[in-house]
Design a protein around this motif. Structure first.
Motif, PDB file in Angstrom:
ATOM      1  N   UNK A  88       0.627  -0.923  -0.543  1.00 52.91           N
ATOM      2  CA  UNK A  88      -0.261  -0.450  -0.395  1.00 52.91           C
ATOM      3  C   UNK A  88       0.811   1.516   0.216  1.00 52.91           C
ATOM      4  N   UNK A  89       2.158   1.104   0.752  1.00 55.52           N
ATOM      5  CA  UNK A  89       3.204   2.470   0.490  1.00 55.52           C
ATOM      6  C   UNK A  89       3.304   2.571  -0.515  1.00 55.52           C
ATOM      7  N   UNK A  90       3.214   1.403  -1.963  1.00 59.87           N
ATOM      8  CA  UNK A  90       3.570   2.104  -3.293  1.00 59.87           C
ATOM      9  C   UNK A  90       2.636   2.451  -3.723  1.00 59.87           C
ATOM     10  N   UNK A  91       1.760   2.246  -3.815  1.00 59.02           N
ATOM     11  CA  UNK A  91       0.066   2.685  -4.002  1.00 59.02           C
ATOM     12  C   UNK A  91       0.059   3.722  -3.306  1.00 59.02           C
ATOM     13  N   UNK A  92       0.294   4.419  -2.550  1.00 55.58           N
ATOM     14  CA  UNK A  92       0.177   5.971  -2.091  1.00 55.58           C
ATOM     15  C   UNK A  92       1.851   6.807  -2.774  1.00 55.58           C
ATOM     16  N   UNK A  93       2.069   6.115  -2.552  1.00 57.00           N
ATOM     17  CA  UNK A  93       3.765   6.387  -3.659  1.00 57.00           C
ATOM     18  C   UNK A  93       3.575   7.320  -5.146  1.00 57.00           C
TER      19      UNK A  93
ATOM     20  N   UNK B 268      -1.901   9.331 -14.597  1.00 56.70           N
ATOM     21  CA  UNK B 268      -3.330   8.886 -13.932  1.00 56.70           C
ATOM     22  C   UNK B 268      -3.411   7.778 -13.120  1.00 56.70           C
ATOM     23  N   UNK B 269      -4.527   7.397 -12.035  1.00 62.56           N
ATOM     24  CA  UNK B 269      -4.063   6.312 -11.333  1.00 62.56           C
ATOM     25  C   UNK B 269      -5.001   6.011 -10.789  1.00 62.56           C
ATOM     26  N   UNK B 270      -5.259   4.192 -11.588  1.00 60.45           N
ATOM     27  CA  UNK B 270      -6.248   3.322 -11.344  1.00 60.45           C
ATOM     28  C   UNK B 270      -5.880   3.088  -9.443  1.00 60.45           C
ATOM     29  N   UNK B 271      -6.452   3.088  -8.490  1.00 64.26           N
ATOM     30  CA  UNK B 271      -6.413   2.432  -7.298  1.00 64.26           C
ATOM     31  C   UNK B 271      -6.493   0.659  -7.858  1.00 64.26           C
ATOM     32  N   UNK B 272      -6.155   0.023  -6.620  1.00 68.57           N
ATOM     33  CA  UNK B 272      -6.669  -1.100  -6.479  1.00 68.57           C
ATOM     34  C   UNK B 272      -7.681  -1.996  -7.128  1.00 68.57           C
ATOM     35  N   UNK B 273      -7.735  -2.871  -7.458  1.00 65.15           N
ATOM     36  CA  UNK B 273      -9.114  -3.965  -7.620  1.00 65.15           C
ATOM     37  C   UNK B 273     -10.226  -2.808  -9.070  1.00 65.15           C
ATOM     38  N   UNK B 274     -10.206  -1.834  -9.608  1.00 64.64           N
ATOM     39  CA  UNK B 274     -10.662  -1.307 -10.053  1.00 64.64           C
ATOM     40  C   UNK B 274     -10.428  -2.252 -11.287  1.00 64.64           C
ATOM     41  N   UNK B 275      -8.698  -2.834 -12.268  1.00 63.32           N
ATOM     42  CA  UNK B 275      -8.589  -3.077 -13.153  1.00 63.32           C
ATOM     43  C   UNK B 275      -7.685  -3.748 -13.530  1.00 63.32           C
ATOM     44  N   UNK B 276      -7.307  -4.687 -13.675  1.00 64.80           N
ATOM     45  CA  UNK B 276      -5.963  -5.193 -15.137  1.00 64.80           C
ATOM     46  C   UNK B 276      -5.097  -4.375 -15.384  1.00 64.80           C
ATOM     47  N   UNK B 277      -3.997  -4.467 -15.241  1.00 70.67           N
ATOM     48  CA  UNK B 277      -3.780  -2.657 -16.487  1.00 70.67           C
ATOM     49  C   UNK B 277      -3.959  -2.656 -18.314  1.00 70.67           C
TER      50      UNK B 277
ATOM     51  N   UNK C 136     -14.767   7.222 -13.254  1.00 70.52           N
ATOM     52  CA  UNK C 136     -15.446   8.301 -13.338  1.00 70.52           C
ATOM     53  C   UNK C 136     -15.116   8.624 -11.138  1.00 70.52           C
ATOM     54  N   UNK C 137     -15.501   7.954 -10.019  1.00 69.96           N
ATOM     55  CA  UNK C 137     -15.691   8.250  -9.376  1.00 69.96           C
ATOM     56  C   UNK C 137     -14.682   7.546  -8.376  1.00 69.96           C
ATOM     57  N   UNK C 138     -13.683   7.170  -9.104  1.00 64.69           N
ATOM     58  CA  UNK C 138     -11.818   6.750  -8.723  1.00 64.69           C
ATOM     59  C   UNK C 138     -10.747   6.481  -9.116  1.00 64.69           C
ATOM     60  N   UNK C 139     -10.717   7.209 -10.523  1.00 60.32           N
ATOM     61  CA  UNK C 139      -9.667   6.820 -11.310  1.00 60.32           C
ATOM     62  C   UNK C 139      -9.636   8.665 -11.553  1.00 60.32           C
ATOM     63  N   UNK C 140      -7.941   8.623 -10.350  1.00 56.46           N
ATOM     64  CA  UNK C 140      -7.585  10.026 -10.535  1.00 56.46           C
ATOM     65  C   UNK C 140      -6.726  10.639 -11.816  1.00 56.46           C
ATOM     66  N   UNK C 141      -7.907  11.240 -12.323  1.00 55.70           N
ATOM     67  CA  UNK C 141      -7.723  11.881 -13.603  1.00 55.70           C
ATOM     68  C   UNK C 141      -6.525  13.381 -13.940  1.00 55.70           C
ATOM     69  N   UNK C 142      -4.916  12.842 -13.701  1.00 57.60           N
ATOM     70  CA  UNK C 142      -4.029  14.603 -13.498  1.00 57.60           C
ATOM     71  C   UNK C 142      -3.039  14.943 -15.258  1.00 57.60           C
ATOM     72  N   UNK C 143      -3.445  14.199 -16.133  1.00 58.22           N
ATOM     73  CA  UNK C 143      -3.052  14.033 -16.658  1.00 58.22           C
ATOM     74  C   UNK C 143      -2.633  15.840 -17.527  1.00 58.22           C
ATOM     75  N   UNK C 144      -1.878  16.848 -17.532  1.00 61.04           N
ATOM     76  CA  UNK C 144      -2.379  18.132 -18.177  1.00 61.04           C
ATOM     77  C   UNK C 144      -1.560  18.857 -17.098  1.00 61.04           C
ATOM     78  N   UNK C 145      -2.523  18.013 -15.797  1.00 58.52           N
ATOM     79  CA  UNK C 145      -2.496  19.204 -14.484  1.00 58.52           C
ATOM     80  C   UNK C 145      -1.935  19.288 -13.108  1.00 58.52           C
ATOM     81  N   UNK C 146      -0.267  19.168 -14.222  1.00 56.80           N
ATOM     82  CA  UNK C 146       0.239  18.568 -12.494  1.00 56.80           C
ATOM     83  C   UNK C 146       0.551  19.477 -11.466  1.00 56.80           C
ATOM     84  N   UNK C 147       1.236  18.857 -10.375  1.00 57.53           N
ATOM     85  CA  UNK C 147       0.540  19.865  -9.310  1.00 57.53           C
ATOM     86  C   UNK C 147       1.792  19.779  -8.725  1.00 57.53           C
ATOM     87  N   UNK C 148       3.209  20.767  -9.211  1.00 61.81           N
ATOM     88  CA  UNK C 148       5.029  20.458  -8.900  1.00 61.81           C
ATOM     89  C   UNK C 148       5.297  20.194  -7.321  1.00 61.81           C
TER      90      UNK C 148
END
Length: 780
Positions: free
Chosen positions: A124-129, A140-149, A521-533
Motif C-alpha cells: 500500500x505504501x507503493x500505491x500511495x507513492x 492517471x492513477x487507477x486504484x487497486x481492484x478497479x482493473x488489470x492494467x 469516474x468516481x475512483x480514478x484520478x485523472x491528472x494529465x495536463x494538470x501537474x502539481x509540482x
C-alpha cells in the motif's frame, strides 16, 4: 490448423495472397481478384518497396516516427502505462534524470500487489507513492481492484492508429487498432524525458485468418495453436504480427483481444489487426466513438512472412508445463496421455535441475484421463466479459468434486458489474466458483497457489516453472497448464477430469455488454495536463532509490558467476516473480533473490566480487595502495610479462572487477527490468548469450549499463562457474563502435581466447553503456 510460409507474400485487396504478384501482369492479377469477388486494382504496377508501405503496421509506425527515415525508427508514443510492480522504479529513475512532468498520458494501475498481503505496509505504501506521483507530475492513477492494467488500457486509452508503451510484456492492444509494445522501465523513462524509442524497422508478418471457430473453441485455443507453431523456431521473433483476412470478421472484439494479448508469448515485437464495424461498436459502447477509424492494408501490401490460420480447424488446446508453446490438443492428450505426460515429465525434470524434486504428472491420471486440482480464469487474457459469460453457460450444474476449486477474476469493475447485471456471476457462484476482483496475481504466482504436487489449469498468460508460486528451495513443486476458459468450465463441470468444451457446447453464447464509465469516474484520478509540482512524493520505508553505478572502466576482469545451459532462460528464472514482487521498490533487497530458483549460489559469488570492486574503487579514489588487491587480481597479473610495480598498479587502477552470467537464450517472458537491474545492483557488468530471447531483455541490459555480449555456439563449453574473463580495452572498443571484442578466459590450466560479439548497438546505446547506466547518461 496453422501453416507457416517463411518468405515474402503479397496481400491483394485484403483477401488474395500471392508470392509473385510483382511478376504478374495487372490483367492476370485482376482476373484472379475477380474470381475472388474483389474489385480490380487501381495501381499501375507492383513493386516490393512500395507494397511494404501498404501494411497497417507501416502506416502506424510512420506516423509515430521522428527520424525522417522509415528504416531507422525513432518513435514517440501516444500513452504510457505501468502497474504497481514497476512504476515506482520508473518514476524514481526519471526523477533522478530530471523529470518535471509527464509529457504524455501515463497510466499507473494497481493490479499486481493489490492484495497487500506480503511485507506489512509496503504494497500500500507503493500505491500511495503512485498517487502522489500522479498528482505531482500529472498522471492517471487507477486504484487497486478497479482493473488489470491491460483491460483499463483497452477500455479507456486505446485508439485506432495509436501506439502505447507499457512496462509489462503483455502490452498488446492490436485488436483495437493500437500497436502496443512491452518494454523494461528505462524505455518508459526515455519517453517521460522526451526521448525516443529507437529500433530498426521490423519485419511485418501477416497472420491471415480464415474460417470461423466452432462452438466451444475460444481465443486461448487459437493463441496456443499459433504459439506452438511459431515460438520454438523464432518465426515471428522481434517482428510485428498483422492480423488480416476474412476470418477476422468472424471474431468478436473480446475474442480478438484474447488472441492478441497472447502474441507476447510468440516473442514478437508488437501486433495490430485490421479494424471494422465491430471495433467501431466497441469504441461506441465505451463512450469513445472518436477513437475509431478503419484500419486495413492498402490494396497491395507486402509481408515478410505469413502465418495462415484456419479457424474452423482449431481444437481446444492445453499448454502443458513449462511453456505456452508446449501445446497439444486436449483430444490428443486424452488419447495418448501416458506417452505425452511422460515426455513432458522428462523435459520438465531437465528444466528443474533439482535432483531432490521429482516432477510427476502421470500420477494425475484417473482411468486414463488427466484429473486436475484447480481452475483459474484471470487477468488480461482470461477475465474478459465474453469468456466469463461462456463459462456461465457451460457450468450449469454444481462442481461435483470438492477437491477441485475454481476461481474467476473479471478483468475490471465495469466487466464485473455487467456480469452481475446479467446474472452470469450468480450462475457461476451457485455452481461453486469463487469470484474475485480484478487481479493479475494468479498469472505470476501471487494468488491461488496450488498445493504441493498440484496441477492447475488456467486461462492466464504463462505457465513457466514456479510461476504458480511454489518454492522448490523449500521442497515445493506445483505446475500450471494453460487452457481456454470454456474448456476450464467444461472440466469443472466434469469434476476436474480434463474435458474440451467442444464436447458440451453446441452454440457460442452471446450477451449484450453495457459499459458503465461511472465506475472509473468516481475512483480514478485523472491528472494529465494538470501537474502539481509542489506536491510531495510520499515514500514508504521500503521505497529506495537506485544505488550508484560506476562508468565502464578501461578494462574488465569478470568472474563467471553463473552458467545456464537451458535452451531458454525466462525472466522468472533470472528474478523470481510471486513473493519477491513486493520488494521491487527496493532494488538492493530484491537483488538478493537474483537467480534464487536457478542457481542459489549466484548471489554469494557476485557479492564477493562486488565487495572487492568497491574496495578497489575506494583505494583508487583515496590514492591508497592498490597492491592490497594483488591476490584478487592474481589470475590477471600472472599473465603479464611486464611485472614492474608501476605496470601492475596501473593495471589494477584501470581494470574494473565485476560478474557475468552465461545463458544460451536469456530473457523470455516478462518485460521486468529487474531481471537485468538486479544483476547490475550486485555488480554485474555483462551477459553472454548465444542469442537474446527478446529485444526487451537486451534493452534492459543496455539501459542498466551491462554489455549484451553474444558468442558463437559451442564456445560456451569453455565457460565454467568461477572462471575469470579478462576483456582488455573494453571501454575503447565500445567507444569505437567495435562489433567484435577479444577476451581471454583465465583458468588455472591456462588461457582460452574468446571472441565476444557486440553487434547492432546504436550510438546512444554505446553512450549509455559507457556512462554506466541510463541514469548516469542523463545526469551527464
Amino acid at each position: 490448423m496453422v501453416e507457416l510460409v517463411a518468405k515474402g507474400v503479397y496481400l491483394l485487396k485484403g483477401r488474395v495472397l500471392m508470392e509473385d504478384a510483382d511478376r504478374r501482369s495487372l490483367d492476370e492479377l485482376n482476373n484472379i481478384l475477380g474470381q475472388a469477388g474483389c474489385e480490380p486494382l487501381t495501381v499501375r504496377h507492383i513493386d516490393r518497396d512500395t507494397a511494404r508501405k501498404g501494411t497497417i503496421a507501416y502506416q502506424i509506425l510512420a506516423n509515430h516516427n521522428t527520424s525522417g527515415n522509415w528504416r531507422d525508427l525513432k518513435l514517440r508514443f501516444d500513452a504510457l502505462t505501468s502497474h504497481d510492480l514497476t512504476y515506482v522504479g520508473i518514476i524514481l529513475t526519471a526523477r533522478a534524470s530530471g523529470l518535471k512532468e509527464f509529457p504524455v498520458p501515463y497510466v499507473l494501475t494497481n493490479c499486481h500487489n493489490s492484495l497487500c498481503a506480503v511485507g506489512g505496509t509496503i504494497n500500500e505504501d507503493d500505491h500511495v507513492f503512485g498517487l502522489s506521483a500522479a498528482r505531482k507530475y500529472g498522471g492517471i492513477f487507477v486504484p487497486a481492484h478497479q482493473a488489470v492494467i491491460h483491460q483499463y488500457m483497452r477500455e479507456m486509452m486505446a485508439g485506432c492508429g495509436k501506439m502505447i508503451l507499457g512496462s509489462d510484456s503483455h502490452t498488446r492492444y492490436g485488436a483495437l487498432g493500437t500497436m502496443g509494445i512491452g518494454e523494461g522501465g528505462p524505455e518508459l523513462v526515455k519517453q517521460l524525458l522526451g526521448k525516443t524509442y529507437d529500433i530498426a524497422y521490423p519485419e511485418i508478418v501477416a497472420v491471415y485468418l480464415e474460417g470461423q471457430p466452432r462452438p466451444g473453441v475460444g481465443p486461448q485455443d487459437v493463441a496456443l495453436a499459433i504459439i506452438r507453431a511459431v515460438f520454438k523456431n523464432g518465426f515471428v521473433k522481434n517482428r510485428v504480427m498483422e492480423f488480416v483476412g476474412p476470418g477476422v470478421a468472424n471474431l468478436s472484439v473480446d475474442f480478438r483481444s484474447g488472441i492478441d494479448v497472447m502474441t507476447t508469448e510468440t516473442a514478437c515485437l508488437s501486433s495490430v489487426w485490421c479494424t471494422d464495424d465491430l471495433v467501431a461498436e466497441y469504441y461506441k459502447i465505451h463512450g469513445r466513438p472518436g477513437d475509431y477509424r478503419r484500419l486495413e492494408p492498402g490494396e497491395v501490401a507486402y509481408y515478410d512472412r505469413l502465418v495462415k490460420v484456419d479457424l474452423s480447424r482449431i481444437e481446444p488446446m492445453i499448454a502443458l508445463p513449462f511453456h505456452p508453446s508446449n501445446a497439444w490438443t486436449i483430444a490428443e492428450l486424452n488419447r495418448h496421455a501416458v506417452e505425452i505426460l511422460r515426455e513432458v515429465e522428462a523435459e520438465g525434470q531437465k528444466q528443474l535441475e533439482n535432483p531432490n524434486l521429482t516432477f510427476n504428472l502421470t500420477h494425475k491420471l484417473v482411468d486414463g484421463r488427466l484429473k486436475v486440482d484447480q481452475g483459474v480464469v484471470a487477468g488480461c487474457a482470461g477475465g474478459s466479459f465474453e469468456n466469463i459469460v461462456a463459462m456461465a453457460e457451460i457450468l450449469q450444474k454444481p462442481i461435483t468434486d470438492s477437491r477441485f476449486s475454481l476461481s474467476i477474476y473479471p478483468a475490471s469493475q465495469p466487466v464485473y458489474l455487467e456480469l452481475l447485471n446479467n446474472r452470469s456471476l450468480e450462475k457461476l457462484m451457485v455452481a461453486g466458483a469463487v469470484v474475485h476482483t480484478a487481479f493479475c496475481g494468479p498469472c505470476f504466482g501471487a494468488g491461488d497457489i496450488p498445493a504441493n504436487h498440484g496441477l492447475s489449469i488456467r486461462h492466464t498468460t504463462r505457465n513457466f516453472p514456479h510461476r504458480e508460486g511454489s518454492k522448490p528451495g523449500n521442497g515445493q513443486l506445483a505446475a500450471v497448464a494453460l487452457m481456454d476458459a470454456r474448456s476450464i468450465a467444461a472440466t469443472a463441470a466434469n469434476g476436474g477430469i480434463l474435458t474440451p468444451a467442444t464436447e458440451v457446447c453446441t452454440a457460442s453464447p452471446t450477451k449484450p455488454y453495457y459499459f458503465n464509465k461511472q465506475v472509473y469516474t468516481n475512483r480514478v484520478y485523472h491528472g494529465f495536463g494538470r501537474p502539481c509540482p509542489d506536491e510531495e512524493l510520499v515514500f514508504g520505508p521500503n521505497i529506495a532509490d537506485w544505488p550508484k553505478f560506476r562508468p565502464l572502466p578501461e578494462n574488465l576482469l569478470l568472474k563467471v558467476a553463473a552458467v545456464i545451459h537451458d535452451p531458454v532462460t525466462t525472466t522468472d528464472e533470472l528474478i523470481p516473480s510471486g513473493e519477491t514482487s513486493s520488494l521491487r521498490s527496493n532494488p538492493v533487497k530484491l537483488a538478493e533473490f537474483t537467480l534464487a530458483r536457478k542457481d542459489p549460489g549466484y548471489v554469494g559469488r557476485a557479492k564477493a566480487v562486488q565487495a572487492q570492486e568497491l574496495k578497489r574503487q575506494k583505494l583508487v579514489a583515496e590514492g591508497g595502495d592498490v597492491a592490497a588487491l594483488a591476490e584478487v587480481f592474481g589470475p590477471l597479473l600472472a599473465r603479464e610479462t611486464d611485472k614492474t610495480s608501476e605496470r601492475l598498479h596501473r593495471l589494477i587502477e584501470t581494470t574494473g572487477l565485476g560478474s557475468v552470467i552465461f545463458a544460451v537464450r536469456p530473457g523470455d517472458g516478462s518485460a521486468r527490468e529487474q531481471a537485468a537491474s538486479s544483476q547490475r545492483v550486485l555488480g554485474g557488468d555483462a551477459n553472454i548469450a548465444i542469442e537474446y530471447a527478446t529485444k526487451r531483455y537486451r534493452s534492459n541490459l543496455i539501459n542498466w549499463g551491462m554489455l549484451p555480449f553474444t558468442i558463437e555456439p559451442g564456445q560456451e563449453q569453455n565457460l565454467a562457474v568461477n572462471d575469470w574473463l579478462y576483456i582488455p580495452g573494453i571501454r575503447q572498443a565500445v567507444a569505437n563502435g567495435q562489433e567484435s571484442v577479444p577476451a581471454v578466459i583465465l583458468k588455472p590450466a591456462g588461457e582460452i581466447p574468446l571472441e565476444l560479439k557486440l553487434e547492432d548497438l546504436t550510438g546512444e546505446e554505446r553512450e549509455i553503456i559507457l556512462a554506466g547506466c541510463l541514469i548516469n547518461y542523463y545526469a551527464k
